[in-house]
Design an enzyme around this catalytic site. Structure first.
Site, short mmCIF file in Angstrom:
data_model
loop_
_atom_site.label_atom_id
_atom_site.label_comp_id
_atom_site.label_asym_id
_atom_site.label_seq_id
_atom_site.Cartn_x
_atom_site.Cartn_y
_atom_site.Cartn_z
N LYS A 22 0.83 -1.21 0.00
CA LYS A 22 0.00 0.00 0.00
C LYS A 22 0.86 1.25 0.00
O LYS A 22 0.64 2.18 -0.77
CB LYS A 22 -0.91 -0.01 1.23
N ASN A 23 1.86 1.29 0.89
CA ASN A 23 2.67 2.48 1.05
C ASN A 23 3.60 2.75 -0.12
O ASN A 23 4.20 3.82 -0.20
CB ASN A 23 3.49 2.40 2.34
N ASP A 116 -5.08 8.57 8.75
CA ASP A 116 -5.13 7.97 10.08
C ASP A 116 -4.85 8.99 11.18
O ASP A 116 -4.01 9.88 11.03
CB ASP A 116 -4.09 6.85 10.19
#
Length: 424
Positions: A22-23, A116
């Site tokens: 994802k990152n 987040d």
């Protein structure tokens, strides 16, 4: 809202595959903006954040199509350079388009990002780095606005090896005049992955995997084909899950060297480890032994695995201290773990943990992606059925999470429950 209902007592066993990181994938998608034409990204995780970034690119004027884990991004000669506020506020990684847009088109207007709730994570280093490259950057009405007729190479030194700032400055510098030197750069595998893609586009970069990057700017780049590096955080999550449940899990399509510090800690706590060309295996036959952990930038223990590490030590034999050196807000997760019966106290950026052999079920809520995964792992070693709320966070980083857990022997279901009316 959707919740996970998890019945405790399962021993995770079997084989699980890891998708692309994802990152990394989100930044590779942003990097596609640096060249017109069709860029093909392979091994892209099918997660909510990729869906959001896809829409960000579409609203910039790109044509994006997906076929399984393959994403094709067709970038026109000219695009709009203003991002959609409602999209960017949902995901911090969308700020990665700032560098490519100002480098290629001379202008970028990017909404301040959301994401987040794990700490301040300011954008000062992004701004300072772009200013050193000659961009005029200002904040107006919730947007970062950057302009430059042409960026120029410079020396950029970060106070902290920020991954996001390294990526933004790196992507901007590949189209700048002259040489850029980035000192105290992040060293994460995702940075190396981005460099590999940029190099395949024609960028001239040296030093990936070290704290100093040297970039020789070029007049233009070309579209490319690139395969995303495996997700080390997802791989580490399965490794810790195996240790927590006294299980036996073979993690495939992963890089053991990217989670070397994590695997070493699991070995210290009693796990048996095997490594392979395509991944690794974690076996734990007894209760883990508590062990101190300190989160640090790569190659240290990753902050993204901190919630799982706390949960693991909370059911381990003995006392341990976990020290968080990256994101101060990550301890928000601890209050939820205490609801399950964990014995934890917090003092600044230290977390003191006294292990208890088993948790007790209770309703808990995920506060971010990794906290959500950590709570599900904790629920696997709790008595009875634990309900984990706000699982949309987990959707942002773990493709097919509940399906993979069920395949490993967990009893977990996803259900939609009415959300309480705050006015009542």
């Amino acid at each position: 809202m959707d919740v996970y209902r998890v019945r405790g007592g399962a021993r995770l066993s079997g084989s699980v595959s890891v998708a692309g990181a994802k990152n990394s994938a989100l930044k590779l998608m942003a990097a596609a903006l640096l060249a017109s034409g069709r860029t093909r990204l392979e091994n892209v995780p099918q997660i909510l954040d990729v869906t959001i970034m896809t829409e960000v690119l579409r609203r910039l004027g790109c044509v994006v199509s997906a076929d399984g884990d393959v994403l094709e991004i067709d970038v026109p000669e000219q695009t709009t350079t203003e991002t959609d506020y409602q999209l960017v506020r949902r995901m911090r990684a969308a700020v990665a388009v700032l560098g490519p847009l100002v480098a290629r088109f001379g202008h970028a207007k990017v909404a301040l990002p959301g994401g987040d709730a794990i700490g301040a994570r300011g954008l000062d280093m992004h701004i300072d780095g772009l200013q050193r490259l000659g961009a005029d950057v200002r904040l107006e009405h919730g947007y970062l606005i950057a302009t430059a007729s042409r960026l120029r190479g410079a020396e950029v030194t970060f106070d902290f090896p920020s991954v996001g700032a390294t990526e933004n400055v790196l992507m901007a510098s590949v189209l700048a005049d002259g040489e850029t030197v980035i000192d105290n750069a992040a060293r994460e595998p995702e940075i190396v992955d981005l460099v590999d893609m940029l190099r395949s586009m024609g960028a001239v970069i040296e030093g990936e995997g070290t704290s100093t990057l040297h970039v020789q700017g070029t007049d233009g780049l070309r579209a490319t084909v690139h395969r995303t590096v495996p997700d080390r955080i997802v791989a580490g999550t399965w490794a810790i899950g195996a240790a927590m449940t006294r299980g036996d899990v073979r993690v495939r399509d992963a890089r053991a060297d990217h989670v070397e510090r994590v695997l070493q800690r699991l070995a210290d706590m009693g796990a048996d480890l095997s490594t392979y060309d395509d991944g690794f295996r974690v076996q734990m036959d007894a209760r883990p032994t508590a062990h101190d952990i300190v989160t640090l930038p790569y190659p240290g223990f990753p902050t993204d695995l901190q919630p799982m590490a706390i949960a693991l030590n909370a059911i381990a034999d003995g006392h341990s201290i976990l020290t968080e050196n990256v994101f101060e807000g990550r301890f928000m997760f601890v209050n939820e773990l205490i609801r399950l019966g964990a014995h934890i106290t917090i003092d600044g950026h230290h977390c003191s943990i006294h292990g208890t052999e088993r948790f007790s079920s209770a309703p808990v809520e995920a506060t971010d992606i990794r906290a959500g995964a950590g709570l599900v792992m904790a629920a696997l070693v709790a008595d009875g059925v634990t309900e984990v709320g706000h699982v949309h966070h987990i959707d942002r980083g773990y493709p097919g999470f509940e399906e993979q857990l069920r395949a490993l022997g967990a009893t977990i279901e996803r259900v939609t429950v009415p959300q309480a009316d705050p006015s009542e």
